[in-house]
Design an enzyme around this catalytic site. Structure first.
Site, short mmCIF file in Angstrom:
data_model
loop_
_atom_site.label_atom_id
_atom_site.label_comp_id
_atom_site.label_asym_id
_atom_site.label_seq_id
_atom_site.Cartn_x
_atom_site.Cartn_y
_atom_site.Cartn_z
N TYR B 96 0.83 -1.22 0.00
CA TYR B 96 0.00 0.00 0.00
C TYR B 96 0.86 1.26 0.00
O TYR B 96 0.49 2.28 -0.58
CB TYR B 96 -0.96 0.00 1.20
CG TYR B 96 -2.16 -0.85 0.95
CD1 TYR B 96 -3.08 -0.50 -0.04
CD2 TYR B 96 -2.37 -2.03 1.67
CE1 TYR B 96 -4.18 -1.31 -0.30
CE2 TYR B 96 -3.47 -2.83 1.42
CZ TYR B 96 -4.37 -2.47 0.43
OH TYR B 96 -5.45 -3.25 0.17
N GLU B 190 3.69 -29.64 8.20
CA GLU B 190 3.21 -28.80 7.11
C GLU B 190 1.83 -28.24 7.42
O GLU B 190 1.48 -27.14 7.00
CB GLU B 190 3.15 -29.64 5.81
CG GLU B 190 2.54 -28.92 4.63
CD GLU B 190 2.23 -29.86 3.46
OE1 GLU B 190 2.68 -31.02 3.47
OE2 GLU B 190 1.56 -29.42 2.52
N ASP B 242 2.56 -33.78 3.86
CA ASP B 242 1.67 -34.67 3.12
C ASP B 242 2.50 -35.49 2.14
O ASP B 242 3.55 -35.03 1.66
CB ASP B 242 0.63 -33.86 2.33
CG ASP B 242 -0.46 -33.31 3.23
OD1 ASP B 242 -0.60 -33.81 4.37
OD2 ASP B 242 -1.18 -32.39 2.79
#
Lengths: 519, 361
Positions: B96, B190, B242
């Site tokens: 911004y 994770e 995973d």
């Protein structure tokens, strides 16, 4: 309920010959009279085609005036006047009032009309929708003859309702045709003004004045030379169909086959004729005595012997200069290029393809290109998607020439594509004469012409894009300069005004090293 | 890591270089090291992904470069200001701050945060200073729990006494001081959901370890924290992801470094980290086949890619795994272990694996 039994005798009593006029009266869509809008256009087209052919042949620079008056929303008066050679009195009625009567059908030479149906068809339509005769005025420079003409549909013969002869002190020559017909008037892509505008593009030596329901438009003459008169040729054997070969053999004056082949056809010499006859095993025959089987063998043998292509002086292309002039005259574009291909042959018929491109200027940028099509200088306004010209244009890869193009579409951008197909015999897809059949030889020639013109255009487009890019580039830098100066001021405490001035100086001087920076 | 003065100096040099070009009337340019796979090398000796020497020249007067050029200089201006006033901004806030509309146009200097992020990453490469030293922070995305006491900005925090949420890992962990470290090793997960599983089961207490999670790819703050604990307190790092090519890459980023941050592998990579699971072998051993989620085309593509990375290419154990994954043609999530029992992962899977040294290196 008992059915009435029809006997062969009953049927025989009903059988009778159908005249060609009667046939077309019932099948008027075949001549271009399928709806009221198109019918008006077809009438104008037939009359203007005749005027242009007549003036061309007589070596006269054409002055044509087309007048269209609205009598009621669905009834119009059409007047077409030319300054042609005129028609001798005895032939006026036949030339206009009998279908399939004319000078063009039996010869092989490039001309607008060929069949001798066009203008008679228009008269037939006028008569059918109004019941009134058509007035023809013509003069060869002597007296002016006026004929009010009707067509006897059953006999295919003209009826002259009245005849008048007037004095001609101004020595006017030409023909004027005046008729009423049912119709609907519209302007736009397939309209009378568009037809006349395209006619003016393809015939820039003609002056055409159009006085229509929405005012007067003049299409001025841009060049003063008439096109070269094409020569008449004999048919080339490759294009002759079996039935025609049979008829020609029956009607020939030649007493032997060698004579028949060498005199009735072009490009058949003594040795070629001998070769054909040997191959067909029809030695020592009189052409009139050939059996059906022998004619078939002769027809086959012709295709097997190598013959020189037909002569091409029967063609009269517009020429690159005339095409460019014609486009410049009627289109507000910035770049024009034209290409005339050397003559080629399909099915024994010589033909020639020409292409003109108009680019940029005031042409619309956000639509697909406009394709304007001509066959022997006559604009084709209908059935564009069935036409060989469309197929070839869509098939051409326009992206190579810096145009966008979706598959199966014409290219996108401010572009008008003119394609002229000139031939002794134009292979229309139907009697309406609005689309050219897609013979591979024709497609190939059109594509070659488009590619050559496309290459020339792309040189211009690229230069233009380059100039535009340079412009956009400096505009882009102008926008970022104050931003860089602001960031640099925060980073280094050097005043932004000085940085801006220094960067502006670099822009003015021309940036070095930008090219090497790539992308 | 560079000291504050060095960072300030390199920012100043950058501005000076551009001004010098402008003074000489030349097209202003900056050299930016290239951040793609083509410019990273796997350094076998240090077991880290390292940056190659390729530089790209970025010009101001170039249609394709001008925007990025100004973005990079603006990022430098923002960093300088932050250092001057001793404040930090998040990546989002920096976006911004950089975002402004060019006069007489509808062009914004940055339209997406990805653009300002890329400018900041380029600036890191140009100055050789990592983001944290430019006073720009990433979002907090990870949690930690364990028998550790740290001091941060004068506050003392005990990672074992923070309720169910654990401690939110700050994006900048440089200033953290480790007061007391009782844990013997670290488990990195994770998935935040699995971290909560382990936390509820008080695994960190039972196994005397630290549990750390991210959500997806490990952020720099997490990686830096892992590395500091590993280096400064010699704690082994065990990784749980995973079972799919994406998990394998997360593991490799922690272990060897990443392609986009290859220039700071030295500060982030943990070559000693071990992959605990899920492995393709686990699928067979723990009967997880019925939980396989069939590979999509992107998964298969990614598998091929990851398999051929330099740091996996010559690793026989890993190549065996990749081959097996391809045969299985599906992935397995950590959560699938709950099919064996609610606390199976905490009570059985992790302790067994560590006990039997059943990991991939």
């Amino acid at each position: 309920m008992a059915e009435k039994i029809v006997t062969a005798e009953d049927l025989a009593n009903k059988m009778r010959e159908v005249s060609v006029a009667e046939f077309f009266e019932k099948n008027r869509h075949l001549l271009g009279y399928e709806n009221t809008t198109k019918s008006l256009l077809t009438i104008v087209k037939e009359a203007v085609d005749n005027s242009l052919d007549a003036t061309n042949e007589a070596g006269i620079l054409p002055d044509i005036k087309v007048t269209l008056r609205e009598l009621s929303p669905d009834k119009f008066k059409i007047i077409v006047e030319d300054n042609g050679p005129g028609i001798v009195e005895e032939k006026i009625s036949l030339a206009f009032g009998k279908l399939l009567y004319g000078s063009k059908f039996h010869r092989l030479r490039q001309s607008r009309g060929t069949q001798g149906i066009g203008i008679s068809g228009a008269i037939l339509y006028s008569q059918l929708t109004t019941g009134k005769p058509v007035r023809i005025m013509s003069s060869t420079g002597k007296a002016i003859h006026s004929v009010d003409l009707l067509i006897d549909v059953l006999k295919n013969a003209p009826i002259a309702a009245s005849k008048k002869e007037e004095r001609n002190p101004d020595k006017w020559h030409g023909t004027k045709i005046e008729m009423e017909a049912e119709g609907r008037y519209m302007e736009g892509r397939q309209s009378i003004p568009e037809f006349l505008k395209q006619t003016a593009i393809a015939n820039p030596y003609a002056k055409i004045v159009y006085d229509g329901p929405n005012g007067k438009v003049t299409f001025d003459r841009a060049v003063k030379e008439l096109p070269i008169q094409p020569k008449e040729i004999k048919p080339h054997p490759y294009g002759v169909e079996l039935g025609i070969l049979r008829r020609m053999a029956t009607n020939t004056h030649a007493r032997n086959l060698v004579g028949f082949l060498t005199t009735e056809f072009s490009r058949v010499g003594r040795s070629s004729a001998d070769q054909i006859i040997r191959l067909a095993k029809v030695e020592n025959k009189n052409p009139k005595d050939l059996t059906h089987d022998e004619t078939g063998r002769l027809h086959k043998a012709i295709q097997m012997v190598k013959l020189v292509s037909p002569p091409t002086d029967c063609l009269s292309p517009m020429g690159e200069k005339i095409i460019e002039e014609g486009l410049k005259k009627e289109l507000e574009a910035e770049f024009f290029v034209a290409v005339t291909r050397p003559p080629a042959v399909y099915r024994g018929n010589p033909f020639q393809v020409e292409v003109g491109l108009a680019y940029g200027g005031k042409l619309p940028t956000d639509s697909t290109a406009q394709l304007i099509r001509f066959a022997n200088r006559v604009p084709l306004l209908y059935h564009q998607s069935d036409c060989a010209t469309s197929e070839a244009t869509i098939d051409t890869d326009w992206r190579r020439y810096d145009f966008q193009q979706s598959s199966g579409q014409l290219p996108q951008g401010p572009l008008v594509i003119l394609i002229h197909f000139a031939s002794v015999y134009v292979p229309y897809t139907s009697e309406g004469k609005q689309a050219i059949a897609d013979y591979p030889e024709i497609i190939k020639e059109i594509k070659l012409a488009l590619q050559e013109a496309g290459r020339k255009l792309s040189i211009y487009v690229r230069q233009k894009n380059k100039r535009r890019d340079a412009q956009l580039r400096s505009e882009l830098f102008e926008k970022y300069i104050p931003e860089l100066a602001e960031s640099l001021e925060k980073l280094t405490d050097v005043k932004r005004q000085k940085i801006i001035e220094d960067l502006e100086k670099i822009i003015k001087k021309g940036v070095k090293g930008e090219k090497e920076a790539g992308s | 890591m560079k000291k504050k003065q060095e960072v300030e100096k390199s920012l100043k040099n950058l501005g000076g270089k551009v001004l010098g070009d402008i003074d000489k009337g030349e097209n202003p340019s900056i050299d930016v090291p290239i951040r793609t796979l083509s410019n990273v090398k796997f350094d076998v000796e240090s077991q880290m992904i390292k940056m190659g020497g390729s530089l790209a020249k970025r010009y101001f007067f170039n249609v394709g470069h001008v925007r990025k050029f100004v973005q990079t200089i603006e990022a430098a201006a923002v960093a300088k200001e932050l250092i001057d006033v001793q404040k930090h901004l998040s990546l989002r806030e920096t976006f911004y701050k950089m975002k402004r509309t060019l006069p007489n146009s509808n062009i914004n200097l940055v339209d997406e945060q990805e653009e300002s992020n890329a400018a900041i990453e380029d600036l890191e490469l140009i100055t050789g200073a990592s983001r944290e030293f430019l006073h720009i922070n990433a979002n907090k995305l990870g949690s930690v729990a364990g028998k550790v006491v740290v001091e941060d900005k004068g506050d003392t925090i005990d990672w074992s006494k923070l309720g169910s949420g654990g401690w939110a890992i700050p994006s900048n962990v440089e200033e953290i001081i480790f007061k007391k470290v009782d844990a013997k090793f670290i488990i990195y997960l994770e998935k935040a959901a699995e971290w909560e599983r382990l936390h509820e089961d008080r695994v960190w207490e039972k196994l005397n370890c630290i549990i750390i999670s991210s959500q997806g790819q490990a952020t720099r703050g997490i990686r830096r924290l892992l590395q500091r604990l590993h280096v400064e307190h010699k704690l082994p790092v065990y990784i749980l992801v995973d079972g799919d090519p994406w998990g394998a890459y997360i593991y490799s980023v922690i272990k060897y470094g990443s392609i986009s941050l290859a220039h700071i592998s030295q500060e982030l990579a943990i070559p000693g980290a071990k992959m605990l699971g899920l492995t393709a072998d686990d699928v067979v051993k723990y009967e997880l086949k019925r939980h396989l989620i069939k590979f999509e085309e992107v998964d298969v593509k990614r598998l091929e890619q990851v398999k051929n990375y330099d740091w996996f290419k010559d690793n026989k154990e890993w190549q065996k795994q990749f081959k097996l994954w391809k045969e299985l043609n599906g992935k397995v999530e950590l959560a699938a272990l709950s099919s064996k029992g609610i606390t199976f992962i905490s009570d059985k899977y992790i302790p067994d694996k560590i006990k039997h040294k059943e990991w991939l290196d």
